[in-house]
Scaffold this active site. Structure first.
Site, PDB file in Angstrom:
ATOM      1  CG  ASP A 339      -2.048   0.721   0.922  1.00  0.00           C
ATOM      2  OD1 ASP A 339      -2.320   1.610  -0.125  1.00  0.00           O
ATOM      3  OD2 ASP A 339      -3.009   0.267   1.597  1.00  0.00           O
ATOM      4  CD  GLU A 539      -6.687   5.528   2.631  1.00  0.00           C
ATOM      5  OE1 GLU A 539      -5.825   5.352   3.376  1.00  0.00           O
ATOM      6  OE2 GLU A 539      -6.302   5.965   1.542  1.00  0.00           O
TER       7      GLU A 539
END
Length: 878
Positions: A339, A539
């Site tokens: 990521d 997020e």
């Protein structure tokens, strides 16, 4: 020739991916898939049993593919191999870089776009992907092998980065539909829209099983139920890639899928993004790994590693889970991608230097901005043997295997593909019809007193609330850009707001719909629909301390109460990325609909809420909760059988027209405070930062977010360590270091006007050796959503110039700290108005606390608050 596809001449002219499509023996049928999902049922495995299912470890292995890969791998230089293991973002790499660096992949991150314009036209995206693909195959030297590059993007609810594309409901809504066939069609439609812009790879689906919906990524999850996530995982992978073993598999119009995030991201402590998961191995396997075996069985080609840790070990560095479990026991033969700069969170690593993650089993770094340094450092580790040659060959073999199976070695360049430039596919009538169906099926009716719904189309309907005519709000995060918080209806050509859908439905029956976000009206309406809820986020910026919806802004609550007091039936349409505590809003409404984040097709709501012209029900509610709905502001607790404690409505609940419910009982509108709660003014206390704020440490190299118990800055100039009840911050004296508490910009003007201060409770452990700045930071220059009053504001260039910098505006508190008795507690207070006096625009403060020094310093911090002043002190003197 440049621009011509690379052929698989090393083995056979017939595509290896085509052989996978043509071989009916490859792939698993539904019965076999159920056999994989079945062990994920309600009963947890015995504690001493091996909890990991054994996967089909030869599923992607075909002799002709392996022969081609063997031949190519043998010809690659070490430099070319390391290049294949790196993915760079378009913000830091240009096509010509691929002449010298044979990178394996390019991505367009959440805020990256052609020319830096997140609203760029589809043609600009196609030109961009084509430019990188051409450059990767440009082979000026015969010494280099031509290997196609994979272009990836986050198409997590449709190709939503592209204006005009179909934006499907976020996963939290799709879970309520309980329809795997629909999920497959959404995947196929998404792949078709992705394909026309030349993108090869989407970082979807998210298969997190969320157990604490305070997590800011909860809307990316289908359910708290691992069985539903498992079924949806296979359905979405098949929709995106095509059915493994069929002629459709990765045929034109499909895209490579990436299931994410491996694993446990939905079970972190306190629901904090990227933090630690403390689940037992049995729970980890039964719950958090649920989506992976079905995805592997469906032929998924890539898996994205997760930011979070498991019992203190970050997933990117967890050899047991990445290698022994995922690649070993589960039989995954695709490649594992990292990521966004996640390697920088590994102890001993920075974003540009981290051999540990490769040794653990990561195959491709996602290195958006430090890829050149990472390339050089990884090459150095490979030459020294710090990364074993066999591990490098395994990683590159997996990457090449995926590229062969995806057809990249035979597929034409993006601009030459059969569907290239067919931009009418974006937001096509057929795709919007699927999205509209998904909206209808995702709606969950929580309350319907006195048969308030469905509404007659013959009267006058008042449509009110902040979300009534705001497509940006109804689409949520990961739309146009990362946070999705800066969009207007103009950014969604062809889309329909909720108001527009209601208006069309009412006018079709001879009635009218009147839009008034504030709820004003001249003539008394027949009924009112109030659309409200969460504003877009993504997020960690969406993490919450509690699940209470209207903690400060209660405008819509008061609006509904006022409408009902005037005898107007009120239908609440609640937009959210998770179940929330809305008892007050439930009490203030006659009917309450959980609409989640429905996407671009707002008329899907009107399909269910409004009757036809002849007063028939057009569509009944079929959505059922895939998450338990909380009875209090604290999240529900799920046991080992996935039963919830603390739920107002259990998973599976949902009313409908066919089975009218009796009148609901009033719900409690207050809840006892819990240990998890903190007063709104608290930024840090008890060794934890209050959600959605985060702690960052930075130096001249880069900035890193604190997600573990301790975190140094990249060069070690400053480090923070959480101790019982406090945080210890140490500056080494080796250069400028900053520790800050940051998040989404907030408006501090009202607090400054009433005299509030930035308050820091600390004790000096080592006196400063140079000036120490204590201050704030303003928000981003392109504008910011301000949660305090629901408005959006733009920062001028001049304002941004005043606020940007390591710590600005700020005051030197070095002399004050130097005067403190070492080891004794004291409180620093600086009035917020003092920062305004130094030029700060308090309308959008992104970091209400930032401390920096170039010298040595050590402090222990007990709390950081925005609070009422405890003394009458003025601004610090400079």
């Amino acid at each position: 020739m440049i621009g011509m596809p690379v052929r698989m001449e090393r083995t056979s002219p017939k595509s290896a991916a085509g052989r996978l499509r043509a071989n009916p023996g490859i792939g698993l049928g539904f019965a076999a898939l159920l056999a994989i999902v079945a062990p994920l049922g309600n009963a947890a495995p015995p504690a001493k049993a091996d909890p990991w299912p054994r996967g089909p470890n030869t599923l992607l292995i075909r002799p002709e593919v392996e022969a081609f890969v063997d031949d190519l791998l043998a010809k690659l230089t070490l430099e070319e191999k390391i290049g294949q293991m790196i993915q760079a973002d378009i913000g830091s790499v240009v096509p010509s870089d691929l002449h010298d660096y044979k990178l394996g992949s390019i991505l367009a991150g959440g805020n990256a776009a052609p020319g830096g314009d997140v609203r760029a036209a589809p043609a600009a995206w196609l030109a961009l992907t084509d430019a990188y693909a051409r450059a990767a195959l440009d082979n000026p030297s015969a010494a280099h092998e031509s290997i196609p590059v994979m272009f990836g993007i986050d198409a997590v609810h449709g190709h939503a980065r592209i204006p005009g594309a179909t934006v499907f409901p976020h996963n939290v809504g799709l879970g309520a539909a309980h329809d795997t066939e629909l999920i497959g069609r959404i995947g196929r439609a998404t792949a078709e829209e992705v394909s026309v812009t030349g993108v090869d790879w989407t970082f979807a689906p998210t298969v997190a099983v969320v157990r604490d919906v305070r997590w800011g990524r909860s809307y990316e999850s289908y359910s708290e139920d691992p069985r539903l996530v498992a079924l949806y995982s296979a359905a979405m992978v098949t929709g995106l890639q095509g059915a493994l073993g069929s002629p459709d598999f990765l045929a034109p119009g499909h895209t490579v899928s990436s299931v994410k995030h491996f694993m446990g991201d939905g079970g972190t402590q306190g629901g904090r993004d990227q933090f630690d998961n403390h689940s037992s191995v049995e729970e980890f396997a039964r719950v958090h790994a649920a989506g992976y075996p079905p995805a592997i069985a469906a032929g998924v080609l890539t898996v994205m590693a997760s930011y979070n840790g498991w019992h203190g070990v970050k997933m990117h560095a967890n050899h047991y889970l990445l290698t022994d479990v995922l690649k070993g026991r589960l039989g995954f033969n695709g490649f594992v991608v990292g990521d966004w700069n996640a390697q920088e969170e590994i102890p001993g690593c920075t974003k540009s230097d981290c051999p540990a993650v490769v040794r653990a089993g990561l195959d491709m770094f996602m290195a958006p901005d430090g890829w050149k340094e990472l390339y050089q450092n990884t090459l150095r580790h490979a030459r020294s043997g710090a990364i074993p040659p066999a591990r490098i060959d395994d990683a590159v073999r997996r990457i090449l295997r995926v590229k062969v199976l995806a057809g990249l070695f035979e597929r034409p360049l993006p601009a030459q593909r059969p569907d290239a430039g067919h931009f009418d596919v974006l937001g096509s009538k057929a795709h919007r019809a699927i999205a509209r169906e998904a909206v209808r099926k995702s709606l969950v009716l929580l309350k319907n007193d006195r048969g308030t719904l469905p509404l007659s189309p013959h009267g006058t309907l008042l449509v009110a609330g902040s979300g009534a005519d705001d497509i940006g709000q109804q689409t949520g995060g990961w739309t146009i850009d990362w946070q999705g918080a800066h969009n207007t209806n103009a950014d969604f050509p062809g889309a329909t707001s909720i108001f527009a859908g209601l208006k069309a439905a009412m006018e079709a029956g001879g009635g009218t719909a009147v839009l008034s976000p504030a709820g004003n009206f001249a003539g008394k309406p027949t009924a009112a629909v109030v659309v409200f809820g969460e504003h877009p986020y993504a997020e960690f910026q969406g993490d919450r301390e509690t699940l209470e919806f209207s903690t400060e802004d209660q405008r819509e609550l008061k609006l509904m109460q006022g409408l009902r007091a005037r005898g107007i039936p009120v239908v609440a349409v609640f937009l959210s990325g998770r179940p929330m505590w809305v008892n007050r809003e439930l009490n203030a409404s006659d009917a309450f609909v959980a609409a989640w984040l429905p996407g671009s097709e707002g008329e899907g709501i009107a399909d269910v809420l409004v009757r036809s012209v002849d007063e028939r029900v057009r569509y009944d509610f079929s959505g059922r909760l895939s998450f338990s709905w909380p009875a209090t502001p604290t999240p529900v607790v799920l046991d080992t059988s996935d039963n919830a404690t603390g739920a107002l409505h259990a998973r599976g609940f949902g009313l409908d027209y066919a089975h009218p419910a009796g009148a609901s009982k009033p719900l409690a509108e207050t809840a006892a405070a819990t240990a998890a709660w903190q007063p709104a003014g608290i930024l840090f206390a008890g060794a934890r930062v209050r959600a959605p704020w985060s702690i960052y440490v930075s130096d001249s190299s880069a900035e890193v977010r604190l997600t573990t118990a301790s975190q140094p800055s990249p060069t070690g100039a400053v480090a923070i360590a959480l101790k019982p009840g406090v945080a210890r911050v140490t500056w080494a004296g080796t250069g400028s270091g900053v520790v800050r508490i940051g998040g989404r910009p907030v408006d501090l003007r009202a607090l400054a006007a009433r005299g509030d201060v930035l308050s820091v409770r600390l004790k000096v452990e080592r006196a400063p050796t140079s000036a120490v700045s204590l201050g704030i930071r303003c928000g981003a220059p392109y504008g910011a959503y301000v949660p305090a009053d629901g408005s959006r504001t733009k920062l001028s260039a001049a304002t941004w110039e005043q606020c940007k910098g390591p710590v600005a505006p700020a005051f030197d508190v070095g002399p004050v700290l130097a005067s403190k008795v070492p080891g004794s507690w004291s409180t620093l207070e600086i009035p917020l108005s003092c920062f305004a006096g130094k030029g700060a625009d308090l309308t959008a403060v992104e970091a209400p606390f930032a401390m920096s020094t170039q010298g040595a310093l050590a402090v222990t911090i007990a709390n950081v608050r925005i609070a009422r002043a405890t003394d009458a002190g003025g601004c610090p003197t400079q």
